[in-house]
Structure formats: C-alpha cells, structure tokens
Design a protein around this motif. Sequence first.
Motif, PDB file in Angstrom:
ATOM      1  N   LYS A   1       0.837  -1.212   0.000  1.00  0.00           N
ATOM      2  CA  LYS A   1       0.000   0.000   0.000  1.00  0.00           C
ATOM      3  C   LYS A   1       0.865   1.253   0.000  1.00  0.00           C
ATOM      4  N   ALA A   2       1.983   1.203   0.765  1.00  0.00           N
ATOM      5  CA  ALA A   2       2.903   2.348   0.824  1.00  0.00           C
ATOM      6  C   ALA A   2       3.583   2.586  -0.524  1.00  0.00           C
ATOM      7  N   TRP A   3       3.790   1.509  -1.289  1.00  0.00           N
ATOM      8  CA  TRP A   3       4.419   1.636  -2.609  1.00  0.00           C
ATOM      9  C   TRP A   3       3.408   1.944  -3.709  1.00  0.00           C
ATOM     10  N   GLY A   4       2.137   2.096  -3.340  1.00  0.00           N
ATOM     11  CA  GLY A   4       1.093   2.363  -4.318  1.00  0.00           C
ATOM     12  C   GLY A   4       0.714   1.138  -5.122  1.00  0.00           C
ATOM     13  N   MET A   5       0.914  -0.055  -4.528  1.00  0.00           N
ATOM     14  CA  MET A   5       0.665  -1.319  -5.229  1.00  0.00           C
ATOM     15  C   MET A   5      -0.304  -2.198  -4.435  1.00  0.00           C
TER      16      MET A   5
END
Length: 466
Positions: free
Chosen positions: A451-455
């Motif tokens: 989620k932090a990596w936008g994935m």
Amino acid sequence: MPDEDQATILIVDDDTNTLKGMRQFLSRPGREITAVERAREALETLGARPVDVMISDIRLPDMNGIQLMEEVRRTYPETDVILMTGYGSIQDAVEAMRMGAESYLTKPLNPDELEIVLSRILEKRALIRQNRELVRRLSGQRVSPDILGTSREIRAVLKTIREVAPTDVPVLIEGETGTGKELVARAIHRTSERAEGPFVVVNCAALHENLLESELFGHEKGAFTGAVKQKKGRFELASGGTLFLDEIGEMSLETQAKILRTLEYGTFERLGGTRSLRADVRILSATNRDLSEAIKKGTFREDLFYRLNVITLRVPPLRERKGDIPVLARAFLERFSTAQKKGIEGFSPEALRLLESYDWPGNVRELEHVIERAVILCPGREIGVESLPEHLREMAKGEEEGRSVVLPVGISLKEAEKALILKTLEAVGYHRGRAAEMLGISKRKIEYLLKAWGMGGLGKKAKKAS
C-alpha cells in the motif's frame, strides 16, 4: 468363451443309426450334443462354436478320421478327441494316441465304456478350469508387478483393471504415447479367465496396410503373390486368449469394416479362403488419438468405435501423477544398475527433485530411458544432476535463475527489501500468506508495504485466496 457349466460334445459318424443311438445314450443334463455325418460338417461346427469333446469314426466319406483329428488338433487345440472304428488294431490305437487322441474305441461300442471315457475327459477339463480360476484369483491379488505407483490416479487405473478383467467385454485403453497402455492390457489379460490362453499383440501403426489384413486374418496358400503356404492370422493365434490391437486409430476404413464384421458375427475367413473360422478371442484395443475427432473427420467408423468402447480405461500421463516418479525412478534404477553390474544406491536430493519437477512429455517411457542413460554415465554410488540429460539440467538452471534476485552494489536497504518482496510474491503467484511465510515476516507487513508503494491491488485475486 463357452459356458463352463455346459459340456459341448460333437459326434461324427456316417452311420445314422450309430449317431442316433450315441446321442440318446450320452444325453445328460448339462450336455449339449451335436451329431453330423461328414468331416466337413464337423469342421464347420467347430468353426462356429467351441466344442469340448469330438467323438469321431475313423472311416468317413469325405476325410479320414485321423486327418480330421490332425486338423482339429492344429486349429482347435482346446477340443479333446475320441476316435472309434470297426476295423481296430493295436497299431491303429497306438498311432491315434500318439497323434493326440484322448482315447481309441472299437465298434461295436460298449456304451458303458464310452460313458466312462467321456466322463473322465470332462472331469479332467473341469479340474483344469478350476485350477485356472484359482491361479487367476491368486494373481488378481496383485494386478500387475509392472504397473508401479501409489497415486490416486494409478490406483483408479488398477481398480478398473480388477473390475473389467473377469468379464469378456472389449476395453478401449486411451492414453498418450509412453504411458503404459500395453502394460494395462497385459494386466487385464493376466487377471482374466483367459489368462492361460495366449496374449497376442498387433501394432496397427507398424504394419503396412497391405500386410495388416493378412496378419490379422491369415491367408491360404496361393491367396496372393508370395503366399507359398497357409498362414494363421493373429485372430487364430489368439484363440482362447486375448488379442490386443495397439494404435487402433491407424487402421484403414476397409480393415476396420472387416474387424467389425468379425466382432459382430464371431467368425472370419483367411484371405483366399472360404471356410468360416471361429474368433474365440477377447479384444483389447489402445489409441493415443482422439477417436471421437477421427469419427467426425470420417477416418474411423462410428459403429466400430461403439463395439470397441464398451469400457474405456484412460491411462494418465506422468505429469498428472508426479507423486509416482520416485517409485518409478527407483525401480528403473534397480533394474538397470543390476543389468550394468553397477552398485548405484540412489539419487541425490537435487537429481530427484529435478526428476519430479519435469513434465515428461514422453511419459514413463521417457523416464525409463533417462534413468538407463544416467546409470550408464554415473561414475559413483549416487546419480546426481550431472548424470541427467542436458535439457533437464538447463531447466534446473533456468528455475534457479528464476528464483534468484540480483541486486546491484550500492542499492539501499529499502529498495532491496522492495525487490525481494516483489520477486517472492511473483514466485508464489502473489499469494501474500505464502510470501510472508517464506520471508519470515507477517502478511500484514507485506500488505502495509504494498500500500505504501502504491501497489495495494497487486495480485488482488491471489490476495483473496491467501
């Protein structure tokens, strides 16, 4: 096969009064008696159905009784023969017994003596049948020593073999090349009531179409150029046993029609012959083709398909029962190590793992050849990866590279962590629970980092499954 509780008796004599008297005297419950006056009629009767005992006079209008017995012993060896004559001598009796007669009686017949001789023959035949049945039941406890494995798939095959073997119905064995279809056919024969009879194989793909018909049905002398003597076909050679038609889908439509006729009527003629012969065989057939597709294309007869396809038995490819690979590999290792006089004791863990991961397009036959090659090349007590074929070693190398993560020097710990997690997710089909277990971290942490990596949506379907 004939009803084992019904004795079939054929009487041959040109004297109608003798025929009538013998028929009346020998009639008993459980006996079926046929009476004919000529040798030709006797051979037609034998060609039409199985006969337990033939009682024949030596003097017949169209053939000598000794000649008739020779033909019966050659063509119908399962039939016992009693000869009788009004012109007996010790020399005649000795000659008849030497040539295969069960007994030799002189006329006028003593009815009690004839009944004693006939009863003794029938009792002996019943005892032979009982012994065969006992052997069949004992051997049925182990369907086949050659079909190895403990997988669910192979257990299902063995179960079907046990169920169909005692019957006499045709079985169509389907499977890819190298799966062991002939082994299955032999196992069915070995545990059937025909186990004491011959098991005859015809590879329909290996014989030219011009030869196939002669191989199946035989030919008479002079039937075609090069037919210098009479030859029995596979249907005759398999009499009382099993005929295995391998690669049945490779037959021409013309040959298919002749096999269909033989199955429908139970008789056939040799090429160039006119006399109908009885086809006392069980038919097992095998194919690696989709016969239903061949029917649509018009290359296989639908009516023959339904005749052969009373029971269908599918032999699974090796890739569908990989759990059996260690058992098969060790069996092949033991056989080839003994044959090559090598003391090879087993496989390295890496070699066995590689054998289990390969898909084996050539199935069990390919595995057998690979193990034979490895035994020959193995320098020590254990077969390692280096003794396996190059294409297997290359596959292992590719899998190893696919499992590796290459990190450039100077990469940050956060970037290295990201690369390692993504690569692990890819390797396990994006099942986050499995990836977390392999990495030694919690699934929640993986979800947090994605989620932090936008994935966060990466491998969404797999995420639900995990």
